[in-house]
Design a protein around this motif. Structure first.
Motif, mmCIF file in Angstrom:
data_model
loop_
_atom_site.group_PDB
_atom_site.id
_atom_site.type_symbol
_atom_site.label_atom_id
_atom_site.label_comp_id
_atom_site.label_asym_id
_atom_site.label_seq_id
_atom_site.Cartn_x
_atom_site.Cartn_y
_atom_site.Cartn_z
ATOM 1 N N ARG A 57 -28.837 -20.371 -59.666
ATOM 2 C CA ARG A 57 -29.610 -20.879 -58.537
ATOM 3 C C ARG A 57 -29.026 -22.178 -57.992
ATOM 4 O O ARG A 57 -29.144 -22.470 -56.814
ATOM 5 N N LYS A 58 -28.441 -22.978 -58.869
ATOM 6 C CA LYS A 58 -27.843 -24.258 -58.472
ATOM 7 C C LYS A 58 -26.483 -24.372 -59.139
ATOM 8 O O LYS A 58 -26.280 -23.881 -60.241
ATOM 9 N N TRP A 59 -25.546 -25.018 -58.435
ATOM 10 C CA TRP A 59 -24.236 -25.235 -59.035
ATOM 11 C C TRP A 59 -23.571 -26.439 -58.389
ATOM 12 O O TRP A 59 -23.953 -26.878 -57.321
ATOM 13 N N ASN A 60 -22.619 -27.008 -59.098
ATOM 14 C CA ASN A 60 -21.852 -28.153 -58.602
ATOM 15 C C ASN A 60 -20.453 -27.691 -58.250
ATOM 16 O O ASN A 60 -19.801 -27.000 -59.035
ATOM 17 N N ASN A 89 -23.657 -30.944 -54.965
ATOM 18 C CA ASN A 89 -24.658 -30.081 -55.593
ATOM 19 C C ASN A 89 -25.102 -29.032 -54.580
ATOM 20 O O ASN A 89 -25.383 -29.365 -53.433
ATOM 21 N N HIS A 90 -25.177 -27.770 -54.992
ATOM 22 C CA HIS A 90 -25.577 -26.683 -54.100
ATOM 23 C C HIS A 90 -26.784 -25.966 -54.682
ATOM 24 O O HIS A 90 -26.857 -25.731 -55.876
ATOM 25 N N ASP A 91 -27.734 -25.625 -53.821
ATOM 26 C CA ASP A 91 -28.938 -24.906 -54.205
ATOM 27 C C ASP A 91 -29.030 -23.673 -53.306
ATOM 28 O O ASP A 91 -29.168 -23.796 -52.089
ATOM 29 N N ARG A 92 -28.945 -22.479 -53.884
ATOM 30 C CA ARG A 92 -28.959 -21.242 -53.107
ATOM 31 C C ARG A 92 -30.223 -21.098 -52.272
ATOM 32 O O ARG A 92 -30.168 -20.655 -51.127
ATOM 33 N N HIS A 97 -32.271 -23.428 -51.084
ATOM 34 C CA HIS A 97 -32.278 -24.394 -49.981
ATOM 35 C C HIS A 97 -31.321 -23.939 -48.883
ATOM 36 O O HIS A 97 -31.652 -23.990 -47.697
#
Length: 51
Positions: free
Chosen positions: A4-7, A14-17, A19
C-alpha cells in the motif's frame, strides 16, 4: 496487491497507492465537470439539467 505504501529507492519519496488513486479520480471528475471531457473507459457524460 499488498504493498500500500513504498519509498522510492531513487529519490526517497514516500508513495501511497490509495492517495494516488484518490488524486487521479478527483482530477478525472473535475475534468468531466469543468470541460465535459470524456475519461478513458467512460461513456459520454451529459451535462443537461433533468428538471
Amino acid at each position: 496487491m499488498t504493498v500500500r505504501k513504498w519509498n522510492c529507492p531513487e529519490c526517497g519519496a514516500n508513495h501511497d497507492r490509495d492517495h494516488n488513486a484518490a488524486t487521479n479520480i478527483k482530477a478525472a471528475g473535475l475534468a468531466v465537470l469543468a470541460l465535459g471531457e470524456n475519461v478513458s473507459g467512460m461513456a459520454s457524460v451529459s451535462m443537461s439539467c433533468s428538471r
